[in-house]
Design an enzyme around this catalytic site. Structure first.
Site, short mmCIF file in Angstrom:
data_model
loop_
_atom_site.label_atom_id
_atom_site.label_comp_id
_atom_site.label_asym_id
_atom_site.label_seq_id
_atom_site.Cartn_x
_atom_site.Cartn_y
_atom_site.Cartn_z
CE LYS A 217 -4.36 -1.67 1.84
NZ LYS A 217 -4.16 -3.13 1.92
CD GLU B 9 -10.82 4.23 0.39
OE1 GLU B 9 -10.60 5.42 0.17
OE2 GLU B 9 -10.18 3.30 -0.16
CB SER C 132 0.21 -8.20 -0.81
OG SER C 132 -0.53 -9.06 0.04
C1 LIG Z 1 -4.95 -4.17 1.45
C2 LIG Z 1 -4.20 -5.41 1.28
C3 LIG Z 1 -4.49 -6.32 0.24
C4 LIG Z 1 -5.64 -6.16 -0.71
O1 LIG Z 1 -5.56 -5.08 -1.59
P1 LIG Z 1 -5.23 -5.22 -3.14
O2 LIG Z 1 -5.66 -3.91 -3.68
O3 LIG Z 1 -6.03 -6.37 -3.69
O4 LIG Z 1 -3.78 -5.47 -3.27
C5 LIG Z 1 -3.68 -7.44 0.10
N1 LIG Z 1 -2.66 -7.69 0.95
C6 LIG Z 1 -2.36 -6.84 1.97
C7 LIG Z 1 -1.23 -7.19 2.86
C8 LIG Z 1 -3.11 -5.69 2.16
O5 LIG Z 1 -2.80 -4.87 3.19
#
Ligand SMILES: *Cc1c(COP(=O)(O)O)cnc(C)c1O
Length: 410
Positions: free
Chosen positions: A86, A108, A377
């Protein structure tokens, strides 16, 4: 994408007339920086000095041996500042806000991760910051609310509707209608009205650019498959963009299967056949809705995947069959998480663990000289209480994986 922000039949900008000029201004500002190499270089420099980029591509030797198939590589977005991909999006939008000369940002947030990332960016750039968050989420996510406030953000609990993410988005748009002169709305993922999907995808493409270079250096050729979890779709679009033009690289998006895609309690919009086309929250995509267009309640153990819509760019790539979509259940996620912690000493976020599940299912049947990449992620520290509860009730243990065999599915 065409000029109106459509990807095939998906996307667009369904916005109230009062916001037309704001969106036009944003579109113009983005179009300008997009073609300015100095802006991209400034972004890369900022991410290098503030967010540990380039993030490593880690060879998971023990997991690779365990499954006995493809070589497993992990792209480490968990090592970003604030613990997830993010940061790429919010820091990029922060630079854009500075260019546009605005003084205030709003956002948000559901689980609070995007709120924390935005509050971090606002503190660094000296911007005023207001975060809209459903009242239920404010109560569930105290630590994130605490840090947002300590970094100087104002957190406004939203009491309308179901008091969760989609109500927070509506409230943020309401704010923007009256504040657009000095305020930018930092949208959290590759969804929403044009130009947000294009803009967020562009900032997140840094993941794929790095991963492509790194896998060629480490493995000598492109990976056979790339796996990413899909909430709104920003981390997936980020890594996929590095390989979209390589027909030999298979791209796999993994959605939240929750209690199972046939139970109704999940957030699988593209896998499993429960989603349908619709227009909501300013854009057209595949939504989880009932027959009269009411948004359904979704479920996932991973808060970041628990959303009714999905990126219009991914709906298009799904329709064109460029990206294959599957879902992982909550229980499969716990099993994959335990295995990854034990074998590699790495703690994926619950969201990211969905991508690990599917990679584990497919790795054993792949060739020894093939590589796969899992986009990790984020880190799992934030999920400590959820994970601890799940370990107290280990009904998922029956799904534990046997060496060299396909990952046992639900
Ligand atoms: C917010 C988040 C996601 C989901 O968001 P995407 O827009 O689909 O990438 C996935 N993994 C983590 C660790 C997150 O914080």
């Amino acid at each position: 994408m065409n000029k109106q922000g459509y990807y095939g039949q998906w996307g667009g900008a369904f916005i109230p007339e009062v916001l037309y000029e704001t969106f036009r201004e944003l579109g113009r500002a983005f179009a300008e920086v997009r073609h300015d190499p100095d802006f991209w270089n400034e972004y890369v420099q900022l991410m290098a000095s503030y967010s540990c980029r380039p993030t490593p591509l880690t060879y998971a030797a023990n997991l690779s041996d365990h499954f006995g198939g493809a070589r497993i590589y992990i792209k480490r977005e968990d090592l970003n500042h604030t613990g997830a991909h993010k940061a790429n999006n919010v820091m990029g939008q922060g630079l854009l806000v500075r260019r546009m000369g605005k003084k205030r940002v709003i956002a948000e947030t559901g689980a609070g991760q995007h709120g924390v990332a935005t509050a971090t960016m606002a503190a660094k750039f000296g911007l005023e910051c207001t975060i809209y968050m459903g009242e239920d989420d404010v109560l569930r996510q105290r630590p994130n609310v605490f840090w947002m406030e300590k970094m100087g953000a104002t957190v406004i609990p939203v009491t309308s509707g179901s008091r969760t993410l989609k109500d927070a988005i509506n409230e943020a748009f309401r704010d923007w209608v009256t504040s657009m002169d000095d305020t930018h709305y930092v949208f959290g993922t590759v969804c929403g009205p044009h130009p947000f999907p294009e803009m967020v995808a562009w900032f997140q493409s840094i993941i794929g650019l790095e991963a492509r270079r790194q896998i060629l250096a480490a493995h000598g050729r492109l990976p056979a498959r790339v796996f990413a979890c899909v909430g709104g779709g920003s981390n997936a679009m980020g890594i996929f963009q590095g390989f979209l033009d390589d027909p030999g690289v298979e791209l796999i998006g993994v959605e939240a299967g929750g209690h199972g895609v046939d139970t109704g309690q999940h957030a699988a919009r593209l896998a499993g056949g429960d989603g349908s086309a619709g227009v909501a929250q300013g854009y057209k995509t595949m939504f989880l809705q009932n027959s009269d267009g009411q948004m359904r309640d979704t479920h996932s153990v991973a808060a970041g995947l628990d959303y009714v819509g999905v990126s219009p760019i991914l709906s298009d790539l799904w329709e064109k069959e460029r990206v294959r979509f599957t879902a992982a259940t909550d229980r499969e996620v716990m099993a994959a998480l335990e295995l990854t912690m034990r074998r590699e000493g790495i703690i994926p976020a619950l969201e990211s663990a969905h991508a690990f599940v599917q990679a584990f299912k497919e790795a054993p049947a792949m060739e020894r000289d093939e590589a796969l990449i899992i986009n990790m992620s984020g880190r799992g520290d934030k999920d400590i209480f959820t994970i601890a509860d799940a370990f107290d009730d280990p009904s998922w243990k029956q799904f534990i994986i046997n060496k060299g065999r396909a990952y046992a599915a639900d």
